[in-house]
Design a protein around this motif. Structure first.
Motif, PDB file in Angstrom:
ATOM      1  N   LEU A 190      43.333  36.506  44.383  1.00 34.29           N
ATOM      2  CA  LEU A 190      43.502  37.858  43.862  1.00 34.29           C
ATOM      3  C   LEU A 190      44.222  38.700  44.904  1.00 34.29           C
ATOM      4  O   LEU A 190      43.989  38.545  46.104  1.00 34.29           O
ATOM      5  CB  LEU A 190      42.147  38.503  43.552  1.00 34.29           C
TER       6      LEU A 190
ATOM      7  N   TYR B  96      44.882  42.724  45.921  1.00 32.28           N
ATOM      8  CA  TYR B  96      44.422  44.091  45.698  1.00 32.28           C
ATOM      9  C   TYR B  96      45.232  45.058  46.555  1.00 32.28           C
ATOM     10  O   TYR B  96      45.727  44.701  47.623  1.00 32.28           O
ATOM     11  CB  TYR B  96      42.950  44.251  46.101  1.00 32.28           C
TER      12      TYR B  96
ATOM     13  N   GLN C 125      44.690  48.987  48.233  1.00 35.96           N
ATOM     14  CA  GLN C 125      43.725  50.041  48.481  1.00 35.96           C
ATOM     15  C   GLN C 125      44.445  51.272  49.007  1.00 35.96           C
ATOM     16  O   GLN C 125      45.131  51.220  50.035  1.00 35.96           O
ATOM     17  CB  GLN C 125      42.659  49.597  49.488  1.00 35.96           C
TER      18      GLN C 125
ATOM     19  N   GLU D  74      39.941  55.339  48.468  1.00 33.17           N
ATOM     20  CA  GLU D  74      39.666  54.729  47.162  1.00 33.17           C
ATOM     21  C   GLU D  74      39.248  53.273  47.335  1.00 33.17           C
ATOM     22  O   GLU D  74      39.409  52.688  48.407  1.00 33.17           O
ATOM     23  CB  GLU D  74      40.912  54.799  46.273  1.00 33.17           C
ATOM     24  N   GLY D  75      38.739  52.716  46.254  1.00 33.94           N
ATOM     25  CA  GLY D  75      38.403  51.309  46.276  1.00 33.94           C
ATOM     26  C   GLY D  75      39.616  50.450  46.009  1.00 33.94           C
ATOM     27  O   GLY D  75      40.634  50.927  45.504  1.00 33.94           O
ATOM     28  N   PRO D  76      39.552  49.174  46.360  1.00 32.72           N
ATOM     29  CA  PRO D  76      40.664  48.263  46.064  1.00 32.72           C
ATOM     30  C   PRO D  76      40.909  48.175  44.565  1.00 32.72           C
ATOM     31  O   PRO D  76      39.973  48.116  43.763  1.00 32.72           O
ATOM     32  CB  PRO D  76      40.178  46.924  46.622  1.00 32.72           C
TER      33      PRO D  76
ATOM     34  N   LEU E 269      42.869  45.959  41.616  1.00 32.56           N
ATOM     35  CA  LEU E 269      43.449  44.645  41.385  1.00 32.56           C
ATOM     36  C   LEU E 269      44.909  44.765  40.953  1.00 32.56           C
ATOM     37  O   LEU E 269      45.245  45.530  40.050  1.00 32.56           O
ATOM     38  CB  LEU E 269      42.653  43.913  40.304  1.00 32.56           C
TER      39      LEU E 269
ATOM     40  N   ALA F 240      46.194  38.446  39.593  1.00 32.56           N
ATOM     41  CA  ALA F 240      45.247  37.345  39.709  1.00 32.56           C
ATOM     42  C   ALA F 240      45.988  36.035  39.460  1.00 32.56           C
ATOM     43  O   ALA F 240      46.822  35.948  38.553  1.00 32.56           O
ATOM     44  CB  ALA F 240      44.105  37.509  38.716  1.00 32.56           C
TER      45      ALA F 240
ATOM     46  N   PHE G 281      45.195  43.631  50.171  1.00 30.82           N
ATOM     47  CA  PHE G 281      44.218  42.599  50.487  1.00 30.82           C
ATOM     48  C   PHE G 281      44.420  41.393  49.578  1.00 30.82           C
ATOM     49  O   PHE G 281      44.648  41.546  48.375  1.00 30.82           O
ATOM     50  CB  PHE G 281      42.784  43.108  50.268  1.00 30.82           C
TER      51      PHE G 281
ATOM     52  N   PHE H 286      33.921  35.662  46.447  1.00 30.80           N
ATOM     53  CA  PHE H 286      35.275  35.871  46.921  1.00 30.80           C
ATOM     54  C   PHE H 286      35.239  36.232  48.394  1.00 30.80           C
ATOM     55  O   PHE H 286      34.399  36.980  48.864  1.00 30.80           O
ATOM     56  CB  PHE H 286      35.948  37.012  46.155  1.00 30.80           C
TER      57      PHE H 286
ATOM     58  N   PHE I 209      37.569  37.979  51.365  1.00 26.44           N
ATOM     59  CA  PHE I 209      38.695  38.899  51.499  1.00 26.44           C
ATOM     60  C   PHE I 209      39.396  38.717  52.843  1.00 26.44           C
ATOM     61  O   PHE I 209      38.749  38.498  53.866  1.00 26.44           O
ATOM     62  CB  PHE I 209      38.226  40.349  51.375  1.00 26.44           C
TER      63      PHE I 209
ATOM     64  N   ARG J 118      48.705  46.352  56.183  1.00 31.82           N
ATOM     65  CA  ARG J 118      48.936  47.795  56.022  1.00 31.82           C
ATOM     66  C   ARG J 118      50.427  48.035  55.891  1.00 31.82           C
ATOM     67  O   ARG J 118      51.200  47.726  56.795  1.00 31.82           O
ATOM     68  CB  ARG J 118      48.372  48.563  57.216  1.00 31.82           C
TER      69      ARG J 118
END
Lengths: 112, 114
Positions: A33, A35, A37, A41-43, A45, A48, A88, A100, A102, A107
């Motif tokens: 996967l 992601y 970010q 905020e959260g990662p 998606l 996939a 990520f 999973f 990570f 960056r």
């Protein structure tokens, strides 16, 4: 335990340039996967991948599941300022369960 | 569709206090995960639930951490007593039934323990 490496750790590019980053593992993965970010905020998606050799696109993003099943690649074409963030990879090494792993992230900074 | 909802977004507390983080997974998702993110260690899985049952809590740092999922739409992560080294962003994520399913993350709770 399983660990993922991502390279590069960080990159600065000019707007409009293409970007390539990768993720490698010492273990064979069944799922990859990718992601993104944004700060605070959260990662989220992006893509996939479920099969070795699979190539999947999402707009300007393209990701591939390496044929060795130990790596994956993410490419961004014609970068724009909103591509800034941390990318990520996450891999899953088992067919069952949801563990999973990570990577540490790449960056990305886009200079106007 | 509402995504994974976490509260609070920010929490500042003093060392020794109890902290409770909350999460509402995406409706219909049978797996719920708690992650912690720090600069030093990145994203770490703390615990995950399947159908409200804790499956793997091997990532929980120590006994000060506990997590519950009383029903399919709610989970809590509690730290008691909190310590400065617990300062991090805590994410909740959920996924639907089945192997190799995608994780969907909440916006996280930024925890600062003074």
């Amino acid at each position: 335990g399983q660990q993922l490496n991502q390279s590069p750790q960080s990159m600065f590019i000019q707007e409009g340039e293409d970007v390539s980053m990768n993720c490698t593992s010492s273990s064979i993965f069944n799922t990859w996967l990718w992601y993104k970010q944004d700060p605070g905020e959260g990662p989220v998606l992006l893509i996939a991948l479920y099969k070795a050799g699979e190539l999947t696109s999402n707009g300007r993003l393209t990701a591939q599941f390496g044929i060795t099943r130990k790596d994956s690649f993410l490419n961004i074409s014609a970068s724009i300022p909103s591509d800034v963030g941390i990318y990520f990879c996450a891999g899953q090494a088992t067919n069952y369960g949801q563990n999973f792993v990570f990577g540490p992230g790449t960056r990305l900074s886009v200079l106007p | 569709d509402a995504g994974v909802i976490q509260s609070p977004r920010h929490e500042v507390t003093e060392m020794g206090q109890e902290v409770t983080l909350r999460c509402k997974p995406i409706s219909g998702h049978d797996y719920l995960f708690w992650y912690r993110q720090t600069m030093m260690r990145g994203l770490e899985l703390l615990i995950y639930f399947n159908n409200n049952v804790p499956i793997d809590d091997s990532g929980m740092p120590e006994d000060r951490f506990s997590a519950k999922m009383p029903n399919a739409s709610f989970s809590t992560l509690k730290i008691q007593p909190s310590e400065p080294r617990d300062s991090a962003v805590y994410f909740c994520a959920s996924s639907s039934l089945g192997p190799n399913e995608k994780l969907f993350f909440g916006s996280g709770t930024q925890l600062s323990v003074l």
